[in-house]
Design a protein around this motif. Structure first.
Motif, PDB file in Angstrom:
ATOM      1  N   PRO A 285       0.839  -1.204   0.000  1.00  0.00           N
ATOM      2  CA  PRO A 285       0.000   0.000   0.000  1.00  0.00           C
ATOM      3  C   PRO A 285       0.877   1.258   0.000  1.00  0.00           C
ATOM      4  O   PRO A 285       2.042   1.203   0.407  1.00  0.00           O
ATOM      5  CB  PRO A 285      -0.794  -0.108   1.310  1.00  0.00           C
ATOM      6  N   GLU A 286       0.286   2.379  -0.425  1.00  0.00           N
ATOM      7  CA  GLU A 286       1.110   3.590  -0.618  1.00  0.00           C
ATOM      8  C   GLU A 286       1.835   4.044   0.651  1.00  0.00           C
ATOM      9  O   GLU A 286       2.972   4.508   0.579  1.00  0.00           O
ATOM     10  CB  GLU A 286       0.258   4.723  -1.187  1.00  0.00           C
ATOM     11  N   ALA A 287       1.186   3.882   1.802  1.00  0.00           N
ATOM     12  CA  ALA A 287       1.839   4.334   3.042  1.00  0.00           C
ATOM     13  C   ALA A 287       3.130   3.539   3.260  1.00  0.00           C
ATOM     14  O   ALA A 287       4.159   4.096   3.673  1.00  0.00           O
ATOM     15  CB  ALA A 287       0.899   4.155   4.232  1.00  0.00           C
ATOM     16  N   ASP A 288       3.108   2.250   2.958  1.00  0.00           N
ATOM     17  CA  ASP A 288       4.323   1.433   3.115  1.00  0.00           C
ATOM     18  C   ASP A 288       5.347   1.763   2.032  1.00  0.00           C
ATOM     19  O   ASP A 288       6.554   1.746   2.275  1.00  0.00           O
ATOM     20  CB  ASP A 288       3.984  -0.060   3.057  1.00  0.00           C
ATOM     21  N   LYS A 289       4.846   2.063   0.829  1.00  0.00           N
ATOM     22  CA  LYS A 289       5.793   2.456  -0.223  1.00  0.00           C
ATOM     23  C   LYS A 289       6.533   3.726   0.195  1.00  0.00           C
ATOM     24  O   LYS A 289       7.724   3.880  -0.066  1.00  0.00           O
ATOM     25  CB  LYS A 289       5.065   2.683  -1.546  1.00  0.00           C
ATOM     26  N   ALA A 290       5.810   4.636   0.840  1.00  0.00           N
ATOM     27  CA  ALA A 290       6.463   5.865   1.304  1.00  0.00           C
ATOM     28  C   ALA A 290       7.465   5.537   2.411  1.00  0.00           C
ATOM     29  O   ALA A 290       8.592   6.043   2.422  1.00  0.00           O
ATOM     30  CB  ALA A 290       5.406   6.852   1.796  1.00  0.00           C
ATOM     31  N   ARG A 291       7.075   4.656   3.321  1.00  0.00           N
ATOM     32  CA  ARG A 291       7.961   4.289   4.434  1.00  0.00           C
ATOM     33  C   ARG A 291       9.260   3.655   3.920  1.00  0.00           C
ATOM     34  O   ARG A 291      10.332   3.906   4.436  1.00  0.00           O
ATOM     35  CB  ARG A 291       7.224   3.308   5.348  1.00  0.00           C
ATOM     36  N   TYR A 292       9.127   2.820   2.913  1.00  0.00           N
ATOM     37  CA  TYR A 292      10.290   2.058   2.418  1.00  0.00           C
ATOM     38  C   TYR A 292      10.861   2.626   1.118  1.00  0.00           C
ATOM     39  O   TYR A 292      11.568   1.935   0.390  1.00  0.00           O
ATOM     40  CB  TYR A 292       9.886   0.590   2.216  1.00  0.00           C
ATOM     41  N   LEU A 293      10.529   3.897   0.846  1.00  0.00           N
ATOM     42  CA  LEU A 293      10.860   4.503  -0.450  1.00  0.00           C
ATOM     43  C   LEU A 293      12.304   4.266  -0.886  1.00  0.00           C
ATOM     44  O   LEU A 293      12.580   3.904  -2.026  1.00  0.00           O
ATOM     45  CB  LEU A 293      10.602   6.018  -0.381  1.00  0.00           C
ATOM     46  N   ARG A 294      13.245   4.474   0.039  1.00  0.00           N
ATOM     47  CA  ARG A 294      14.679   4.413  -0.327  1.00  0.00           C
ATOM     48  C   ARG A 294      15.346   3.107   0.094  1.00  0.00           C
ATOM     49  O   ARG A 294      16.558   2.962  -0.047  1.00  0.00           O
ATOM     50  CB  ARG A 294      15.413   5.593   0.291  1.00  0.00           C
ATOM     51  N   VAL A 295      14.572   2.184   0.642  1.00  0.00           N
ATOM     52  CA  VAL A 295      15.176   0.908   1.066  1.00  0.00           C
ATOM     53  C   VAL A 295      14.547  -0.282   0.341  1.00  0.00           C
ATOM     54  O   VAL A 295      15.119  -1.370   0.314  1.00  0.00           O
ATOM     55  CB  VAL A 295      15.073   0.704   2.594  1.00  0.00           C
TER      56      VAL A 295
END
Ligand code: GAL
Length: 659
Positions: A285-295
């Protein structure tokens, strides 16, 4: 069997044809100084090797191999068939692939060939032979890569005349008679009956969807074409280059061909690791994509390491590791500083023998000029260079390790089942690849190591086998599961289609009968704005986007709670096997799978959050994907070799568990 290694071997992808020869020796010396020992070359060099039909220019490549080899590097030589030159397309335009609208795909990038083109098969074997004759016995050439990323840019499926003719031959061999094909495809439906194999076309550009059997047969055929194309090159190289392993670089959970089958013909599976594009285009989900954006997705990369370990029969390499931002995803963020090091150790922890980075120097021209490398275009080191230097130094802190031993839990990935759900998804949001990764992630979040296996694999080592999307089951696989001590959890749709893509005579689930007794009498896919509630234990949690009505004498372990058919089973089971009649949302999935671990006697930890841990031999590894420091759940007696118990963000810890 792989040799014991102290940390991973390291390598890099290099393109001597793209740089002045005056740079080569300096590049090679810097690669060696960095700790690299492998260099992959020439996968897009056909136009330089053979600038005109039959005129070969080997001088530059001879000198490149010599320069790299003299510096101390082992060369992975590639066959250049992923990019046929312009003159070949001019001479034989019929080698070009045709897309599903019937439009010929043109020259001007790469992978512009049709696997079924008889002419391209001849040309590919010819250039492969020329390269293998030239370099097969060269002492600097220590391994081979065939072609490059089968399937990249959606290139497995071509709708050319050649593909049509080859498909008809394939069908004739499979069915023998047109009557048998009519029965299998169900052509009495909508008056689709054929009188002769000659009448059959490829399943593109139809008014409505094709018969699912027509489509799945085409997908199987296309998979066989890739295997045959690859095998032809293997057979050329083997006698000319004895003792050198042959590989192909696969992609992130790409399922358009059966990798287990193709892998039978190769010595090592390698794959290309681009976690940040994988995140952006992936399941979270987008919130997790934001959380893990650079990892990146904390589980997607490891999932592929497990898969390709099995495809490679225990041997896996990373041929291309993302070193910084890439150019090809919908958005191309940079990795957090430190991630290249983390990804390298992650690979090693999951059994990878060699990690090669893409690429040595960023190209200031052409399609990938935004793609980072180890060196900037002006030849100064970029971020990844320093991180690799650190990995190279850290390797000596570890003991040598053998291959990664089998885990206690396995997850089944079956290519034929993927094609089955692709041809009859029965719901716009049904994505088998996401479901499998969700199940894997739920286990990994609890610190459990998971192997990924096919239906051909040995199941004896496992306490628990989970099959999230096994639509088409092999009877032999079911019998082997029955004979083994392993316990089994099937997801919805398991055993729901025959080989011919029909509902089994005893209804869906019926072929699982030796393990569990059930019949699926109704299937529903549900839109994102509705989730069925499921009562399991003392709690009610959201079920998911899929609901089955199951008729079964087995024990009911969880029920649907909605007004519609309230109390119908959502999870059933016996001592050996459980069946989940829904696609659970994360909380429910975690509960079902951790209960299954307990049932199977497999220890697990509380939810690790952003941390992932794994074991290889006596060593434990932890990786922190979160923004905060975390406590590593290593035994009290653990001796830390890299990092420490308190693990910072984007950091790695390795400890010796003794024993
Ligand atoms: C891979 C491909 C490479 C390069 C790279 C860029 O898919 O094999 O040739 O294009 O992507 O990230």
């Amino acid at each position: 069997m792989s040799a014991a290694l102290q940390g991973p071997d390291l390598g890099v992808c290099y393109y001597p044809e793209q740089w002045p020869e005056t740079l080569w020796a300096g590049d090679a010396a810097r690669m060696v100084a960095l700790g690299l020992s492998w260099v992959r070359i020439a996968e897009f060099a056909w136009a330089r090797i053979e600038p005109e039909a039959g005129r070969f220019d080997w001088g530059w490549l001879d000198r490149a191999v010599e320069t790299l080899g003299q510096a101390g590097l082992k060369v992975i030589m590639s066959t250049p068939t992923a990019a046929p030159p312009r003159w070949l397309v001019d001479r034989h335009p019929e080698i070009l692939p045709v897309d599903d609208r019937g439009i010929t795909r043109k020259f001007g990038s790469r992978r512009h060939y049709c696997f079924s083109s008889p002419r391209y098969r001849i040309e590919a074997a010819r250039i492969c032979r020329a390269v293998a004759e030239r370099y097969g016995a060269n002492p600097h050439v220590q391994a081979w890569q065939i072609d490059n990323e089968y399937g990249d840019h959606d290139t497995i499926h071509s709708y050319s005349d050649a593909a049509g003719a080859a498909f008809r031959d394939w069908l004739k061999a499979r069915y023998g008679s047109i009557g048998a094909l009519n029965t299998a495809w169900g052509t009495s439906f909508w008056a689709m009956t054929y009188a002769d194999f000659a009448q059959i076309e490829l399943p593109n550009n139809l008014v409505e969807e094709p018969s699912p059997t027509h489509l799945v047969d085409y997908l199987r055929f296309a998979s066989d074409e890739v295997r045959a194309f690859n095998k032809a090159q293997v057979e050329v190289i083997r006698p000319l280059s004895p003792g050198r392993p042959i590989t192909h670089n696969y992609m992130n959970q790409h399922t358009a061909f059966d990798h287990y089958e193709l892998g039978q013909d190769l010595d090592i599976a390698s794959w290309d690791v681009y976690p940040l594009g994988g995140l952006v285009h992936g399941r979270l989900p987008e919130a997790d994509k934001a959380r893990y954006l650079r990892v990146g997705d904390p589980d997607q990369t490891a999932f592929n390491h497990e898969l390709y370990r099995t495809v490679g029969k225990g041997r896996v390499w990373v041929m291309e590791q993302q070193p910084g931002p890439v150019n090809w995803a919908s958005h191309n963020q940079a990795p957090a500083d430190g991630m290249v090091r983390l990804w390298t150790w992650l690979a090693y922890a999951h059994g990878v023998e060699m990690v090669s980075y893409f690429r040595w120097r960023q190209a200031p021209f052409a399609q990938e000029q935004f793609h980072a490398a180890l060196m900037l275009p002006d030849n100064r080191p970029d971020q990844a260079h320093g991180e690799i230097e650190r990995v190279a130094a850290e390797r000596h802190l570890l003991p040598a390790l053998g291959p990664r031993p089998a885990a206690r839990v396995a997850l089944v990935l079956d290519y034929a089942s993927r094609w089955a759900s692709q041809s009859l998804p029965q719901g716009a949001t049904y994505r088998a690849a996401h479901i499998a990764l969700d199940w894997y992630a739920a286990l990994r979040r609890h610190g459990v190591d998971v192997d990924i296996i096919g239906q051909h694999s040995d199941v004896a080592p496992y306490d628990l086998v989970v099959a999230p999307d096994l639509l088409i089951v092999d009877d032999g696989f079911i019998q082997r599961l029955k004979a083994a001590r392993t316990r089994v959890v099937f997801g919805p749709r398991s055993g729901s289609k025959t080989r011919d893509m029909q509902i089994p005579a005893g209804l869906a689930g019926g072929p699982l009968a030796p393990l569990i007794d059930l019949r699926v009498t109704r299937v529903e896919s549900l839109p994102p704005y509705h989730r069925e509630a499921v009562r399991y234990g003392n709690a009610t949690r959201p079920g998911g986007k899929w609901r089955e009505t199951v008729d079964s004498p087995e024990a009911v372990l969880a029920t649907f709670e909605a007004g519609q058919r309230a109390a119908s089973p959502a999870l059933i089971g016996n001592d050996k096997c459980r069946y989940v009649a829904t696609l659970p949302e994360p909380d429910l999935l975690a509960r079902i799978l951790t209960d299954a671990l307990t049932w199977a006697g497999v220890d697990h930890l509380d939810d690790l959050g952003d941390l992932r841990i794994t074991r290889r031999g006596n060593l434990g590894f932890a990786f922190n994907y979160g923004p905060d420091a975390a406590e590593v759940p290593a035994p009290r007696t653990a001796r830390f070799l890299i990092g420490e118990r308190r693990l910072g963000p984007v950091d790695v810890a390795v400890w010796d568990e003794g024993g």
